[in-house]
Design an enzyme around this catalytic site. Structure first.
Site, PDB file in Angstrom:
ATOM      1  N   GLY A   1       1.845   5.029   1.113  1.00  0.00           N
ATOM      2  CA  GLY A   1       1.576   5.938   2.360  1.00  0.00           C
ATOM      3  C   GLY A   1       1.142   5.209   3.575  1.00  0.00           C
TER       4      GLY A   1
ATOM      5  N   PRO B   1       0.855  -1.115  -0.023  1.00  0.00           N
ATOM      6  CA  PRO B   1      -0.089  -0.073   0.084  1.00  0.00           C
ATOM      7  C   PRO B   1       0.806   1.186  -0.050  1.00  0.00           C
ATOM      8  CG  PRO B   1       0.003  -0.952   2.014  1.00  0.00           C
ATOM      9  CD  PRO B   1       0.595  -1.792   1.313  1.00  0.00           C
TER      10      PRO B   1
ATOM     11  N   GLY C   1       3.334   3.778   5.731  1.00  0.00           N
ATOM     12  CA  GLY C   1       4.581   3.823   6.662  1.00  0.00           C
ATOM     13  C   GLY C   1       5.330   2.608   5.967  1.00  0.00           C
TER      14      GLY C   1
ATOM     15  N   ASP D   1      14.953   4.921   4.746  1.00  0.00           N
ATOM     16  CA  ASP D   1      14.057   4.128   3.774  1.00  0.00           C
ATOM     17  C   ASP D   1      14.735   3.879   2.396  1.00  0.00           C
ATOM     18  OD1 ASP D   1      12.200   4.792   5.551  1.00  0.00           O
ATOM     19  OD2 ASP D   1      10.529   5.664   4.275  1.00  0.00           O
TER      20      ASP D   1
ATOM     21  N   GLY E   1       7.452   2.685   3.492  1.00  0.00           N
ATOM     22  CA  GLY E   1       8.370   3.277   2.439  1.00  0.00           C
ATOM     23  C   GLY E   1       8.138   2.932   1.103  1.00  0.00           C
ATOM     24  N   SER E   2       6.945   2.864   0.665  1.00  0.00           N
ATOM     25  CA  SER E   2       6.700   2.722  -0.912  1.00  0.00           C
ATOM     26  C   SER E   2       7.350   3.935  -1.600  1.00  0.00           C
ATOM     27  CB  SER E   2       4.997   2.927  -1.079  1.00  0.00           C
ATOM     28  OG  SER E   2       4.591   4.013  -0.795  1.00  0.00           O
ATOM     29  N   SER E   3       7.359   5.214  -1.254  1.00  0.00           N
ATOM     30  CA  SER E   3       8.025   6.188  -2.195  1.00  0.00           C
ATOM     31  C   SER E   3       9.459   5.870  -2.255  1.00  0.00           C
ATOM     32  CB  SER E   3       7.917   7.592  -1.571  1.00  0.00           C
ATOM     33  OG  SER E   3       8.673   7.732  -0.100  1.00  0.00           O
ATOM     34  N   ALA E   4      10.237   5.281  -1.210  1.00  0.00           N
ATOM     35  CA  ALA E   4      11.704   4.977  -1.263  1.00  0.00           C
ATOM     36  C   ALA E   4      11.765   3.730  -2.257  1.00  0.00           C
ATOM     37  CB  ALA E   4      12.111   4.793  -0.052  1.00  0.00           C
ATOM     38  N   ALA E   5      10.875   3.099  -2.258  1.00  0.00           N
ATOM     39  CA  ALA E   5      11.043   1.710  -3.170  1.00  0.00           C
ATOM     40  C   ALA E   5      10.781   2.084  -4.516  1.00  0.00           C
ATOM     41  CB  ALA E   5      10.038   0.661  -2.684  1.00  0.00           C
TER      42      ALA E   5
END
Lengths: 321, 321
Positions: free
Chosen positions: A103, A101, A105, A152, A107-111
């Protein structure tokens, strides 16, 4: 030519918030990944598509980083940010697929950032140096968010267990956590910036009370690193460390009724430990439940969302055809 | 001749559990009391009756303290224990009336003990010295329970705000808390001895982690005493201290899903602070809700029991006809 790369999401095991005050933090890569594929396009504009996230858009990548100014905040910005560093601006067909998912927590943005950078470097036949990739990915996060922890992006790049020490130095470690971790997340996403700010204010109002708490969290994280480095993991001990850390996060004011409900339900159905993971105020919990995965997943899914998100050794990967 | 006395219950405001490790604790008398009346009986046996608690029994008081050996644990034992110190063993008609729940962390046993001792002294025309009464009442609690803090009996005797300092010295204080306190209690009563024991074990396993937590609770209690001694109470500050203390109690492992639900509900409906009061593991919460009493009472009573239990200056009282 098509280039595809992926990078894992992360979960913070210990030390969130205390890390802002110079204490260490411990996070690990999970076996849920972001996949980014880049293909040179014959059109004039670049396109981006994600079936998982249900969106499609088009951009003029030759405008470079300026393109971000007119964008709503969102996962796409990390792709555009990464491409402004790793790509020459020529039109691309971009595809994003997500196993986690956004947002929550994890770390989707870092991935996404790490996967995009790796895919771009690969597309341009550049050598991928892991520590440089982590550094560049952190730069992208700073560019998009304004502030970001290097943790992250380090986890998404390196995989495994990552320790951010008192001097903000990052080190990678092995851990023996197999098939025992669950992430539960509420529909309400906490705002990390607001949470960090509210903890800082509480500490400013109550230094004599909050400083020992922050020190205690630091001691938990240091002990956990030692514990996880041992072959023969004392699982009850690890679980109890998580439960103590949870109370200390509550004392910082970042717990919510929904997170608390998930945390208690996880313990009731067999988790040896459960706690908020990340900034709290909504968002996610992590539960350590060796031998009780099904039971804990089942109870959490009754009221909220939950996935089995296990420890993964794999960091960033290039997927060759 | 009939002699009637009463004594208030108490609520711990700050410091439970930390007090076991040499930190201070702060408690106050509530406006809910235990009433004991003693009347010389013409029969051979003594009788005891409580309409509120729905029981009746008879005893041979001349057997003194030995009578306790065959008794189940319960509130009656405190009456018998007190009478073994304050009465000559002749037959009595005893009546007990209670404005507070028994075993919910409100110090019902101390209130009953103090009221019984005072009624007995009065029956025998003995002078009542407050500090001696508190001491004798503590002896009774030790006799009946094996172990007991002097705090409960001190509050029931003195009334008001009572501070137990680092040297186990007791002092009485004024406080400006009017019409703003609620006690909520679950149907499940925690076992104080077990809770104290489990916190001690956690501290033994994790001294570097739990010692700072215990120190932090001590700092909360010390700050709260200063705060409450001021005319112009900073209510938000007091509430935040309660919320922080709650997280630290959670980190000690004495929180439960039911207590947590009440604590979050109280805050949601306007409490400035809410926390476990007493040993936890079940039992009671205290909520500080100036201007929001009705709202918080209403929401707590939906799932659990709750009463308005305000700060009371009155300690032990003799009720003359």
């Amino acid at each position: 030519m098509e280039s595809k790369a992926s990078a894992p999401g992360k979960a913070i095991l210990f030390g969130e918030h205390a890390v802002v005050f110079g204490q260490p933090a411990l996070a690990f890569a999970v076996d849920k990944r972001a996949y980014v594929s880049l293909k040179k396009s014959s059109g004039k504009k670049s396109t981006i598509k994600s079936t998982d996230l249900n969106f499609e858009a088009s951009f003029d990548l030759s405008r470079g980083i300026d393109i971000l100014k007119n964008q709503k905040k969102g996962i796409v910005n990390y792709i555009l940010g990464a491409l402004s560093l790793g790509h020459d601006g020529s039109p691309l067909e971009i595809e994003l697929s997500m196993e986690m998912p956004v947002g929550a927590g994890m770390g989707s943005s870092a991935a996404v950032t790490v996967a995009t950078l790796a895919a771009a470097y690969n597309l341009h036949h550049k050598n991928i140096d892991i520590s440089n990739l982590a550094k560049k990915a952190h730069e992208v996060e700073l560019m998009v968010q304004g502030a970001a922890s290097p943790l992250d992006t380090a986890v998404s790049t390196n995989g495994g267990l990552v320790y951010l020490d008192e001097n903000s130095e990052i080190s990678s470690h092995q851990a023996y956590l197999d098939n025992s971790l669950i992430l539960g997340y509420t529909s309400y996403r906490g705002n990390t910036g607001e949470m960090v700010d509210s903890v800082r204010k509480r500490r400013e109002r109550f230094p004599q009370i909050m400083d020992p708490v922050i020190e205690s969290v630091g001691n938990i994280t240091r002990q956990a690193l030692k514990l996880l480095s041992q072959d023969n993991l004392d699982k009850e001990y690890l679980g109890e460390l998580m439960n103590i850390n949870q109370g200390l996060l509550d004392s910082m004011g970042v717990n919510t009724p929904e997170l608390s409900r998930m945390i208690f339900n996880a313990r009731k159905y067999g988790a040896l430990g459960s706690k908020i993971t990340g900034a709290g105020g909504g968002g996610s919990i992590i539960a350590f439940c060796p031998g009780k995965l099904e039971e804990v997943l089942h109870i959490l899914q009754k009221t909220d969302s939950a996935i089995n998100a296990d420890f993964s050794k794999e960091g960033v990967l290039i997927h060759h055809k």
